[in-house]
Design an enzyme around this catalytic site. Structure first.
Site, short mmCIF file in Angstrom:
data_model
loop_
_atom_site.label_atom_id
_atom_site.label_comp_id
_atom_site.label_asym_id
_atom_site.label_seq_id
_atom_site.Cartn_x
_atom_site.Cartn_y
_atom_site.Cartn_z
N ASP A 1 42.56 43.83 37.11
CA ASP A 1 41.82 43.21 35.99
C ASP A 1 40.59 43.99 35.55
O ASP A 1 40.13 43.84 34.43
CB ASP A 1 41.45 41.76 36.32
CG ASP A 1 40.39 41.65 37.41
OD1 ASP A 1 40.22 42.60 38.20
OD2 ASP A 1 39.72 40.60 37.47
N ASN A 2 40.04 44.79 36.46
CA ASN A 2 38.90 45.66 36.10
C ASN A 2 38.74 46.70 37.20
O ASN A 2 39.39 46.61 38.24
CB ASN A 2 37.60 44.86 35.88
CG ASN A 2 37.26 43.91 37.00
OD1 ASN A 2 37.38 42.69 36.87
ND2 ASN A 2 36.85 44.47 38.12
N CYS B 1 36.32 40.03 35.20
CA CYS B 1 37.54 39.23 35.42
C CYS B 1 37.96 38.36 34.25
O CYS B 1 39.08 38.51 33.73
CB CYS B 1 37.36 38.30 36.62
SG CYS B 1 36.76 39.06 38.12
N HIS C 1 40.70 31.48 35.95
CA HIS C 1 39.48 32.06 35.39
C HIS C 1 39.36 31.99 33.88
O HIS C 1 38.60 32.76 33.28
CB HIS C 1 39.32 33.53 35.86
CG HIS C 1 37.98 33.77 36.48
ND1 HIS C 1 37.38 34.99 36.54
CD2 HIS C 1 37.11 32.91 37.05
CE1 HIS C 1 36.21 34.89 37.14
NE2 HIS C 1 36.03 33.64 37.47
N ASP D 1 42.67 42.01 41.65
CA ASP D 1 41.29 41.65 41.29
C ASP D 1 40.35 42.73 41.81
O ASP D 1 40.23 42.93 43.02
CB ASP D 1 40.97 40.29 41.93
CG ASP D 1 39.80 39.62 41.24
OD1 ASP D 1 39.03 40.29 40.54
OD2 ASP D 1 39.65 38.39 41.43
N ASP D 2 39.70 43.44 40.90
CA ASP D 2 38.72 44.48 41.27
C ASP D 2 39.35 45.64 42.04
O ASP D 2 38.64 46.37 42.75
CB ASP D 2 37.56 43.92 42.11
CG ASP D 2 36.67 42.97 41.32
OD1 ASP D 2 37.03 42.60 40.20
OD2 ASP D 2 35.62 42.60 41.86
CA LIG Z 1 37.97 41.23 38.70
#
Ligand SMILES: [Ca+2]
Length: 610
Positions: A376-377, A166, A229, A126-127
């Site tokens: 995810d990003n 996300c 999410h 995540d990130d």
């Molecule tokens: Ca994210």
């Protein structure tokens, strides 16, 4: 017209970065193999190779990687053929599935085969940014297990997500489709990022096929660990969309909340909540301590052991969130990184991934388990350095459609099938994990809809490079496209002047005049063009009057025209918000006596800032 950048020398970005990268690859080239590799899949006839021959191959592979350069794809591309639903795709897919099945020594279930398709493990960060891994040049070199994973597998330096945020990214991964198709976008504002906060009414539509839903047909048992999410209302529950087990949360671990204006985010085990963040699963903002990564690790380990004991193929989607602000780590990792609290979180994740890979080895199933690591990003530079990561040489970060927003670290690992120390220059995307997952299971992608993901197995197993475009979306707008090494921006925007003046900066220290614009700028007629091989930092637009510009746009325009002409947008899911739909009374709250009373229903248009 491009802020003085056009026509400059292509000598462009951080002079120190590339040598570090090369050294990283060199350092991780295996000097000698630890294992005797087998020449075929786990169920076929095996021919053992001598350690010497493998050593030679690994060394030469490393050398090739060094010489070819990690960032520049080769000039050799096969012609990109657009996928379209119908007979052609079906036949091609069948042929590919058969080919891959023969190659790996297993056959699709239901074809009289007794062997099992490979297990599938997706490790989704995540990130986490491209530049956070030692193997991608992070100077602190605090990811030894991920670097080892890359040394034993295949690195993808040109891998992307489908959206710089996300929820849409995860919806794209699990459906193989762009968020504009699967509904994970908003039309409330032009080119606005949207996601699934607690007050969101929408979620993943029933009409979408998710990877686990389809894998069930091939006998897989599917588990999600961590952040879902894709909507938290009952109809969006992951166990209604193909997962058999879930431990984790429907939303980000923001909080703590007062349980009056807003409830704390619940943590689910399967169908029911078992507690809430900050109450039953503490996250200490002051110290950064939380033991969630350890809990998520145990969930993964227990699941893998259980499935191995049952001899059932499994899909594990390990979607952990320690590197998303507020970042956290357990006590034994806090204060251990040179990079601060964010680095502590990365170190704990790296350690956990090392344990998962070792478990696969110890159980004797590493050659029958396909593992893919990505994020995810891009790193949230707005939270960096304390709570955010690094996007390496790339421009800006999360929320933007510059490279730092969508370029992801990516590693494929499948001992015995992927030769060690490889680098693939395939342009990849999280949506490919959907199609690749199906291919591994011997399944065909749905033929009644457009699938944006491609099967990566030819790239992974045969070293092929398939020519395909990468579309960069922000909400309802295609902001940019990558074709080969060229990236054309049709729109530019970092964030609004209003936000920027309040200190919200998605591109800290990286202002590029005319590129990182604070108003939405359209360039449809004359897109801003960059060559990402020479200029990965998107600092020097190619001069419009140059032959290179004309040639590149001659390739790009028809691809974009066809994409836009044939695009059928899905029903937007992220338009309506309502405080009454928050996690007030999730299933299971009665047993725990933890149900909260929802407020009056007040549906309204969600407001998306950027
Ligand atoms: Ca994210």
């Amino acid at each position: 017209m491009f802020g003085g950048g056009g026509g400059k020398s292509p000598v462009t970005w951080s002079p120190s970065y590339f040598p570090v990268l090369s050294r990283a690859r060199l350092a991780h080239c295996p000097a000698s193999p630890r294992l005797v590799r087998k020449s075929r899949g786990p169920h076929g006839v095996r021919r053992r190779e001598s350690p010497v021959s493998l050593s030679r191959r690994s060394s030469s592979s490393c050398l090739r990687s060094r010489l070819s350069g990690i960032l520049s794809p080769p000039a050799r591309y096969t012609r990109w053929t657009r996928r379209s639903p119908g007979v052609g795709v079906t036949m091609a897919t069948v042929a590919l599935v058969l080919g891959v099945s023969l190659l790996f020594g297993w056959a699709p279930l239901g074809a009289g085969a007794t062997s099992q398709p490979p297990n599938i493990v997706f490790l989704l960060m995540d990130d986490m940014g491209w530049g956070d891994l030692g193997v991608f040049g992070e100077p602190s070199r605090e990811t030894p297990h991920l670097d080892q994973m890359a040394a034993e597998g295949m690195l993808f330096p040109n891998f992307y997500t489908a959206n710089p945020l996300c929820s849409p990214s995860r919806a794209a991964l699990l459906t193989g489709r762009l968020p504009i198709r699967n509904g994970f976008y908003t039309t409330n504002g032009h080119a606005r990022n949207a996601y699934t906060p607690q007050e969101i009414v929408g979620g993943i539509p029933d009409s979408e096929f998710l990877l686990p839903e389809l894998l069930k047909k091939a006998g897989y048992v599917n588990k999600i660990v961590g952040k879902w999410h894709l909507g938290h209302r009952p109809q969006f529950h992951p166990l209604k969309h193909g997962f058999d087990e879930w431990f984790g949360s429907p939303n980000c671990h923001f909080g703590p909340y007062d349980n009056k204006a807003m409830p704390n985010i619940p943590v689910y085990r399967n169908w029911e909540m078992v507690g809430r963040f900050y109450e039953d699963f503490p996250i200490n903002h002051k110290t950064g301590e939380a033991n969630l990564t350890q809990i998520y690790l145990k969930e993964a380990v227990d699941f893998i052991k259980k499935q191995q004991a049952h001899q059932q193929p499994f899909f594990l989607y390990w979607a952990i969130d320690a590197t998303h602000a507020p970042v956290y780590a357990s006590k034994s990792f806090l204060g251990t990184s040179q990079r601060g609290r964010y680095g502590d979180a990365v170190r704990e994740i790296d350690d956990s991934i090392g344990k998962i890979l070792k478990l696969l080895q110890d159980l004797g199933i590493k050659e029958n388990t396909f593992v893919f690591f990505t994020s995810d990003n891009g790193a949230a530079l707005i939270s960096a350095p304390k709570e955010g990561g690094s996007n390496g040489p790339f421009l800006c970060g999360k929320q933007t459609t510059f490279e730092g927003g969508l370029r992801e670290p990516a590693i494929a690992w499948w001992p015995g099938h992927i030769p060690a120390g490889q680098v693939s220059h395939q342009l990849g995307n999280v949506m490919d994990l959907f199609t690749t997952g199906l291919s591994l299971a011997g399944l065909k992608p749905p033929s009644d809809r457009e699938i944006d993901g491609i099967d990566l197995l030819p790239a992974i197993v045969q070293g092929k490079v398939i020519d395909r475009p990468i579309f960069y979306y922000r909400g309802n707008e295609m902001m940019a496209v990558r074709v080969g090494q060229y990236k054309a921006h049709y729109w530019t925007w970092s964030n609004s002047w209003e936000e920027f003046s309040q200190g919200i900066d998605f591109c800290p220290g990286q202002n590029v005049s005319g590129v990182t614009t604070h108003s939405q700028e359209e360039h449809t007629n004359l897109p801003l063009l960059f060559h990402l091989g020479r200029d990965p930092g998107e600092r020097f637009p190619i001069r419009v009057s140059s032959l290179e510009y004309k040639d590149a746009l001659l390739r790009i325009f028809p691809i974009v025209e066809e994409h836009k002409r044939t695009l059928i947008p899905g029903e937007p899911q992220l338009n309506v918000c309502n405080p009454a739909v928050m996690n007030w009374a999730p299933p299971g709250c009665e047993k725990l006596r933890r149900c909260l009373t929802p407020p009056e229903s007040k549906p309204k248009k969600c407001f998306w800032l950027h």
